[in-house]
Design a protein around this motif. Structure first.
Motif, mmCIF file in Angstrom:
data_model
loop_
_atom_site.group_PDB
_atom_site.id
_atom_site.type_symbol
_atom_site.label_atom_id
_atom_site.label_comp_id
_atom_site.label_asym_id
_atom_site.label_seq_id
_atom_site.Cartn_x
_atom_site.Cartn_y
_atom_site.Cartn_z
ATOM 1 N N UNK A 1 0.855 -1.189 0.000
ATOM 2 C CA UNK A 1 0.000 0.000 0.000
ATOM 3 C C UNK A 1 0.885 1.230 0.000
ATOM 4 N N UNK A 2 0.514 2.191 -0.816
ATOM 5 C CA UNK A 2 1.283 3.432 -0.890
ATOM 6 C C UNK A 2 0.401 4.617 -0.578
ATOM 7 N N UNK A 3 0.941 5.570 0.151
ATOM 8 C CA UNK A 3 0.214 6.826 0.370
ATOM 9 C C UNK A 3 0.635 7.812 -0.716
ATOM 10 N N UNK A 4 -0.340 8.327 -1.437
ATOM 11 C CA UNK A 4 -0.039 9.282 -2.516
ATOM 12 C C UNK A 4 0.378 10.616 -1.895
ATOM 13 N N UNK A 5 1.566 11.087 -2.284
ATOM 14 C CA UNK A 5 2.049 12.360 -1.732
ATOM 15 C C UNK A 5 2.160 13.455 -2.802
ATOM 16 N N UNK A 6 2.030 13.085 -4.062
ATOM 17 C CA UNK A 6 2.140 14.088 -5.133
ATOM 18 C C UNK A 6 1.540 13.482 -6.396
ATOM 19 N N UNK A 7 0.916 14.317 -7.220
ATOM 20 C CA UNK A 7 0.298 13.813 -8.453
ATOM 21 C C UNK A 7 0.684 14.695 -9.637
ATOM 22 N N UNK A 8 0.869 14.056 -10.783
ATOM 23 C CA UNK A 8 1.169 14.767 -12.034
ATOM 24 C C UNK A 8 0.098 14.405 -13.062
ATOM 25 N N UNK A 9 -0.365 15.395 -13.831
ATOM 26 C CA UNK A 9 -1.317 15.140 -14.912
ATOM 27 C C UNK A 9 -0.813 15.775 -16.186
ATOM 28 N N UNK A 10 -1.052 15.097 -17.298
ATOM 29 C CA UNK A 10 -0.738 15.717 -18.593
ATOM 30 C C UNK A 10 -1.731 16.848 -18.844
ATOM 31 N N UNK A 11 -1.289 17.797 -19.637
ATOM 32 C CA UNK A 11 -2.151 18.925 -19.996
ATOM 33 C C UNK A 11 -3.493 18.434 -20.532
ATOM 34 N N UNK A 12 -4.568 19.013 -20.033
ATOM 35 C CA UNK A 12 -5.897 18.706 -20.551
ATOM 36 C C UNK A 12 -6.587 17.542 -19.864
ATOM 37 N N UNK A 13 -5.871 16.810 -19.008
ATOM 38 C CA UNK A 13 -6.480 15.636 -18.367
ATOM 39 C C UNK A 13 -7.371 16.048 -17.198
ATOM 40 N N UNK A 14 -6.935 17.062 -16.427
ATOM 41 C CA UNK A 14 -7.702 17.468 -15.251
ATOM 42 C C UNK A 14 -8.007 18.965 -15.330
ATOM 43 N N UNK A 15 -9.223 19.321 -14.909
ATOM 44 C CA UNK A 15 -9.578 20.740 -14.776
ATOM 45 C C UNK A 15 -9.051 21.186 -13.405
ATOM 46 N N UNK A 16 -8.051 22.073 -13.384
ATOM 47 C CA UNK A 16 -7.407 22.393 -12.109
ATOM 48 C C UNK A 16 -8.317 23.120 -11.128
ATOM 49 N N UNK A 17 -9.408 23.738 -11.614
ATOM 50 C CA UNK A 17 -10.335 24.423 -10.699
ATOM 51 C C UNK A 17 -11.325 23.432 -10.094
ATOM 52 N N UNK A 18 -12.000 22.681 -10.979
ATOM 53 C CA UNK A 18 -13.066 21.766 -10.514
ATOM 54 C C UNK A 18 -12.520 20.409 -10.097
ATOM 55 N N UNK A 19 -11.272 20.143 -10.424
ATOM 56 C CA UNK A 19 -10.639 18.838 -10.168
ATOM 57 C C UNK A 19 -11.390 17.708 -10.868
ATOM 58 N N UNK A 20 -12.042 18.051 -11.987
ATOM 59 C CA UNK A 20 -12.702 17.011 -12.773
ATOM 60 C C UNK A 20 -11.657 16.382 -13.695
ATOM 61 N N UNK A 21 -11.540 15.062 -13.623
ATOM 62 C CA UNK A 21 -10.603 14.336 -14.477
ATOM 63 C C UNK A 21 -11.396 13.787 -15.663
ATOM 64 N N UNK A 22 -10.927 14.070 -16.863
ATOM 65 C CA UNK A 22 -11.651 13.677 -18.074
ATOM 66 C C UNK A 22 -11.253 12.242 -18.457
ATOM 67 N N UNK A 23 -12.180 11.289 -18.322
ATOM 68 C CA UNK A 23 -11.818 9.891 -18.616
ATOM 69 C C UNK A 23 -11.377 9.686 -20.067
ATOM 70 N N UNK A 24 -11.904 10.524 -20.977
ATOM 71 C CA UNK A 24 -11.514 10.394 -22.388
ATOM 72 C C UNK A 24 -10.049 10.781 -22.568
ATOM 73 N N UNK A 25 -9.591 11.761 -21.776
ATOM 74 C CA UNK A 25 -8.191 12.185 -21.872
ATOM 75 C C UNK A 25 -7.265 11.203 -21.150
ATOM 76 N N UNK A 26 -7.747 10.600 -20.078
ATOM 77 C CA UNK A 26 -6.928 9.568 -19.407
ATOM 78 C C UNK A 26 -6.775 8.385 -20.363
ATOM 79 N N UNK A 27 -7.883 8.006 -21.009
ATOM 80 C CA UNK A 27 -7.907 6.911 -21.990
ATOM 81 C C UNK A 27 -7.184 5.671 -21.451
#
Ligand code: FMN
Length: 203
Positions: free
Chosen positions: A153-179
């Motif tokens: 088990x790992x505790x997440x301490x930092x996250x990286x997203x490619x441009x366009x994958x997450x809306x930084x305001x709403x924190x909505x992650x686009x499943x189509x962009x994650x693909x």
């Protein structure tokens, strides 16, 4: 007529076949680690999921080699206490598969697969630039299951997203962009491109 199995009477191989064919789809974590000398390693794990958001915990199931020696991933996490989970998109599916080959310890699978190692921010392990998302983790707890498998088990301490994958305001992650791709039984994988919405009924 149902087909039924007494799991306690099956061999390990039989249980494995039924479980990986049935518990689908499984997301794939492309896990990057470093060894004691700072050399990078990468390997895919489909015994993987998120277990808790507070604290933010994910888990991977790492089996030993048949001779009981640790896979490089298990060894490196034991020695460094950190790892990074890179989500596998369809775009990097082939590269992920290259990382699953049986390279000897010390070989950098990221180089073999043509993936770009980016320096970790909070952990020594690198994250993969081409991955749609990557979670830097500190080992939280390791459960020893039977003789040859660990649930790490790992505790997440930092996250990286490619441009366009997450809306930084709403924190909505686009499943189509994650693909993301998923693993099914045997060597079969799938995409998650067929989606529908379901609202939990309000009582
Ligand atoms: C799609 C995929 C999923 C895999 N899932 C797992 C898993 O959940 N657990 C495991 O121990 N090995 C799994 N493997 C096998 C490891 O990736 C493989 O043993 C790898 O060589 C280990 O590398 P390492 O020694 O660098 O850690 C998987 C392989 C593939 C291709």
């Amino acid at each position: 007529m149902a087909v039924s199995f007494d799991f306690t009477a099956l061999t390990g191989r039989e249980r494995y076949k039924l479980m990986i064919g049935t518990i689908i789809p499984r997301p794939i974590a492309l896990v990057t680690t470093v060894d004691e000398d700072g050399r990078s390693n990468a390997a895919p794990f489909s015994f993987f999921n998120c277990l808790s958001a507070d604290p933010p915990i994910l888990a991977i199931g790492v089996e030993n080699h048949p001779d009981m020696s640790f896979k490089d991933t298990g060894h490196n996490i034991r020695m460094t206490e950190v790892f990074t989970v890179n989500i596998v998109s369809f775009e990097i599916a082939e590269a992920m598969h290259v990382c699953g080959a049986k390279y000897p310890r010390g070989v950098d699978e990221l180089k073999e697969a043509g993936l770009t190692a980016m320096p970790g921010v909070k952990v020594a392990s690198p994250w993969i630039e081409e991955a749609p998302a990557a979670f830097e983790c500190r080992r939280h707890v390791t459960l020893e299951l039977g003789k040859s498998r660990q649930i790490i088990m790992g505790e997440i301490v930092y996250a990286h997203y490619r441009d366009g994958v997450v809306d930084p305001e709403r924190l909505h992650v686009d499943p189509a962009m994650v693909d993301a791709i998923a693993r099914l039984g045997g060597d079969t994988c799938s995409t998650i491109r067929d989606r529908f919405e379901m609202l939990t009924p309000k009582l």
